[in-house]
Design an enzyme around this catalytic site. Structure first.
Site, mmCIF file in Angstrom:
data_model
loop_
_atom_site.group_PDB
_atom_site.id
_atom_site.type_symbol
_atom_site.label_atom_id
_atom_site.label_comp_id
_atom_site.label_asym_id
_atom_site.label_seq_id
_atom_site.Cartn_x
_atom_site.Cartn_y
_atom_site.Cartn_z
ATOM 1 C CE LYS A 22 -1.673 2.002 3.978
ATOM 2 N NZ LYS A 22 -1.147 2.701 5.039
ATOM 3 C CG ASN A 23 2.426 2.772 3.437
ATOM 4 O OD1 ASN A 23 1.463 3.006 3.459
ATOM 5 N ND2 ASN A 23 2.694 2.559 5.028
ATOM 6 N NE ARG A 94 -0.612 12.079 6.708
ATOM 7 C CZ ARG A 94 -0.464 13.737 7.458
ATOM 8 N NH1 ARG A 94 -1.275 14.520 8.088
ATOM 9 N NH2 ARG A 94 0.711 14.024 7.460
ATOM 10 C CG ASP A 118 -4.274 9.804 10.633
ATOM 11 O OD1 ASP A 118 -3.534 9.857 12.178
ATOM 12 O OD2 ASP A 118 -3.468 9.824 9.798
ATOM 13 C CG ASP A 306 2.815 1.251 9.555
ATOM 14 O OD1 ASP A 306 2.272 2.034 10.226
ATOM 15 O OD2 ASP A 306 2.945 1.398 8.236
HETATM 16 N N1 EPU Z 1 6.407 14.851 10.576
HETATM 17 C C1 EPU Z 1 6.896 15.716 10.536
HETATM 18 N N2 EPU Z 1 6.715 17.252 9.563
HETATM 19 C C2 EPU Z 1 6.688 15.878 7.966
HETATM 20 C C3 EPU Z 1 6.586 15.090 8.351
HETATM 21 C C4 EPU Z 1 6.790 14.244 9.111
HETATM 22 O O1 EPU Z 1 6.839 16.819 11.878
HETATM 23 O O2 EPU Z 1 6.982 16.807 7.714
HETATM 24 C C5 EPU Z 1 6.666 13.485 11.259
HETATM 25 C C6 EPU Z 1 5.240 13.293 11.890
HETATM 26 O O3 EPU Z 1 4.340 13.613 12.257
HETATM 27 C C7 EPU Z 1 5.360 11.861 12.007
HETATM 28 C C8 EPU Z 1 6.937 11.535 11.690
HETATM 29 O O4 EPU Z 1 6.969 12.582 11.346
HETATM 30 O O5 EPU Z 1 5.475 11.840 13.322
HETATM 31 C C9 EPU Z 1 7.300 10.647 11.019
HETATM 32 O O6 EPU Z 1 5.816 10.659 10.126
HETATM 33 P P1 EPU Z 1 6.215 10.066 7.981
HETATM 34 O O7 EPU Z 1 6.124 11.713 7.617
HETATM 35 O O8 EPU Z 1 7.906 9.363 7.833
HETATM 36 O O9 EPU Z 1 4.943 9.346 7.477
HETATM 37 P P2 EPU Z 1 4.267 9.599 7.043
HETATM 38 O O10 EPU Z 1 4.958 9.394 5.208
HETATM 39 O O11 EPU Z 1 2.880 10.397 6.743
HETATM 40 C C10 EPU Z 1 4.226 7.253 6.452
HETATM 41 C C11 EPU Z 1 2.981 5.531 6.073
HETATM 42 C C12 EPU Z 1 3.004 5.297 7.264
HETATM 43 C C13 EPU Z 1 3.804 4.547 8.217
HETATM 44 C C14 EPU Z 1 5.240 5.688 8.323
HETATM 45 C C15 EPU Z 1 6.039 5.539 9.089
HETATM 46 C C16 EPU Z 1 2.050 6.570 4.011
HETATM 47 C C17 EPU Z 1 1.505 6.137 3.485
HETATM 48 N N3 EPU Z 1 2.384 6.011 5.416
HETATM 49 O O12 EPU Z 1 3.664 8.606 6.672
HETATM 50 O O13 EPU Z 1 1.786 3.990 7.537
HETATM 51 O O14 EPU Z 1 3.733 5.092 9.746
HETATM 52 O O15 EPU Z 1 5.118 6.814 6.955
HETATM 53 O O16 EPU Z 1 6.451 4.561 8.078
HETATM 54 O O17 EPU Z 1 3.372 5.647 3.090
HETATM 55 C C18 EPU Z 1 0.269 2.502 7.882
HETATM 56 O O18 EPU Z 1 -0.288 2.034 6.606
HETATM 57 O O19 EPU Z 1 -1.177 2.173 8.389
HETATM 58 C C19 EPU Z 1 0.632 3.756 8.163
HETATM 59 C C20 EPU Z 1 0.358 4.722 8.936
#
Ligand code: EPU
Length: 418
Positions: A22-23, A94, A118, A306
């Site tokens: 998915k990701n 998201r 969220d 995750d």
């Molecule tokens: N963060 C910030 N500022 C930013 C970006 C991120 O503060 O500009 C913080 C977030 O709030 C969080 C941390 O950095 O505390 C990590 O966030 P990240 O950006 O790495 O996560 P994401 O890209 O929003 C993806 C996956 C998530 C997975 C995380 C971490 C997708 C669609 N989602 O989210 O997947 O948990 O990386 O590996 O790729 C899931 O599949 O259930 C899921 C939540």
């Protein structure tokens, strides 16, 4: 609202096959926007989030055709794209934010609704915005939308405060068509980033260092559409591995890459599981109650956040007590209150959860608040006396294709309730 009903007690045995991640696939779909013409993706999972992203791409002007049986998706991207991602779609998923980078670099503008927080935490976007700003975009927040503009992006040095998956992806996708060289320091190293970089390279992009903390991109004039096979979903594979260990089962997972799961599998062997690599995946066997295992979630190659709910569920039925530390999403422990309804003994304090294992949980109705919490609750239900009904199963559908069918194939007494 949909629900999944499971009766506890079955030992999971048999085999399952995992499809693409998915990701990864959601970002590959966004990357298709970078080239005019028809991009074909393989191993596309039959999950709800793919439908939402397909709808978003259609609204941007693409045509998207899906062949469920063949697990393929064909995205035809026109010369001229719209550049608005509406709130009604972004609030449902998201990951829609990943069209920001491709739209700014290809169209010169993007209006993407702010996703907001969220169920798992606040989830900032500051690093996405900072990266694009350094590359010459102006990004403002207006009436609930991120409004970005840049007639032409230029390369930049971007040092991330934290190896954010989403920020790394947005900056990487923006950089491939920018003027000059972009360096992303402290980049995320997840296998899904490597998958995206591989597709971009096949499209004609110049990307080096994906999978390491430093990614270098030299912008090119244009890209071509390609065919690409999505990397297998390591979180789904790992969920089955944990389920096998919890139920003292014997499960073979096909189309999995054990090398993407190294630390998580290492923890499962500490819990007592026998893990073997197979020709196309892995086999997990467990012949006793698992030992409790400490878990710390970290960016890749650390144990993925995750997996946190599934590992808490495992510890809830393990022999002994363990500490689970969550370092990414502050609200991900919320699901523990639901697990407590099954009789689990979990105490949280800030980033830490102390889990004391019980020989048996007790089935009850519970509610899933996000994808992984839902999976964790179903796994716990497999180890509970009587019936557990996990409401909010539509969260599980966002990330697990055919979850109930796979549970049934492995011998669980499970069904989906409308
Ligand atoms: N963060 C910030 N500022 C930013 C970006 C991120 O503060 O500009 C913080 C977030 O709030 C969080 C941390 O950095 O505390 C990590 O966030 P990240 O950006 O790495 O996560 P994401 O890209 O929003 C993806 C996956 C998530 C997975 C995380 C971490 C997708 C669609 N989602 O989210 O997947 O948990 O990386 O590996 O790729 C899931 O599949 O259930 C899921 C939540």
């Amino acid at each position: 609202m949909a629900a999944i009903r499971v009766s506890g007690g079955a030992r999971l045995a048999g085999s399952v096959r995992v499809t693409g991640a998915k990701n990864s696939v959601l970002k590959l779909m966004a990357a298709a926007l970078l080239a005019r013409g028809c991009t074909v993706l393989h191993e596309v999972p039959d999950i709800h989030d793919v439908e939402i992203m397909a709808e978003l791409l259609r609204r941007l002007g693409c045509s998207v055709e899906r062949d469920l049986a063949a697990r393929t998706l064909a995205i035809t991207v026109p010369e001229h794209l719209e550049h608005r991602a509406d709130y009604d779609l972004v609030r449902r998923m998201r990951a829609s934010i990943c069209v920001l980078g491709p739209l700014v670099t290809r169209v010169g503008a993007a209006d993407v609704a702010l996703p907001g927080g969220d169920a798992i935490g606040s989830r900032g976007l500051d690093m996405h915005i900072d990266g694009l700003t350094r590359m010459g975009a102006t990004v403002a927040s207006e009436h609930g939308y991120l409004v970005a503009q840049a007639p032409r992006l230029h390369g930049a040095h971007v040092d991330l405060d934290f190896p954010s998956v989403g920020a790394t992806e947005n900056i990487l996708m923006a950089a491939v068509l920018a003027d000059g060289t972009t360096t992303i320091e402290n980049a995320a190293r997840e296998p899904e980033i490597v998958d995206l970089a591989e597709m971009l390279r096949a499209m004609g992009a110049q990307v080096d260092g994906a999978g390491t903390p430093t990614i270098t991109v030299v912008g090119v004039e244009g890209l071509q559409p390609v065919e690409h096979t999505t990397v297998p979903d390591r979180i789904v594979a790992g969920t089955w591995a944990i389920a096998a260990a919890m139920t003292q089962g014997d499960v073979t997972v096909h189309n999995a890459r054990p090398e993407h799961l190294e630390l998580a599998l290492d923890r499962l062997s500490l819990a007592g599981a026998a893990i073997d690599a197979t020709a196309d995946g892995l086999r997990v066997r467990m012949d006793r109650r698992p030992r409790a295992i400490d878990i710390v979630t970290l960016p890749y190659p650390g144990i993925a956040t995750d997996f946190q709910p599934q590992f808490i569920a495992l510890n809830a039925v393990a022999d002994g007590a363990a500490m689970v530390t969550e370092n990414l999403f502050e609200a991900r422990f919320r699901f523990v209150q639901e697990l407590a309804r099954l009789g689990a003994d979990v105490r949280t304090d800030g980033h830490h959860a102390l889990v004391r294992g019980r020989a048996r949980l007790s089935g009850a109705p519970v509610e899933a608040t996000d994808i992984r919490a839902g999976a964790g609750l179903v796994l716990a239900g497999l180890c509970a006396d009587g019936v557990t009904t996990v409401h909010g199963a539509e969260h599980i559908d966002r990330g697990y294709a055919g979850f109930v069918e796979d549970l049934q194939a492995l011998g669980a007494d499970a069904e989906r309730l409308a």
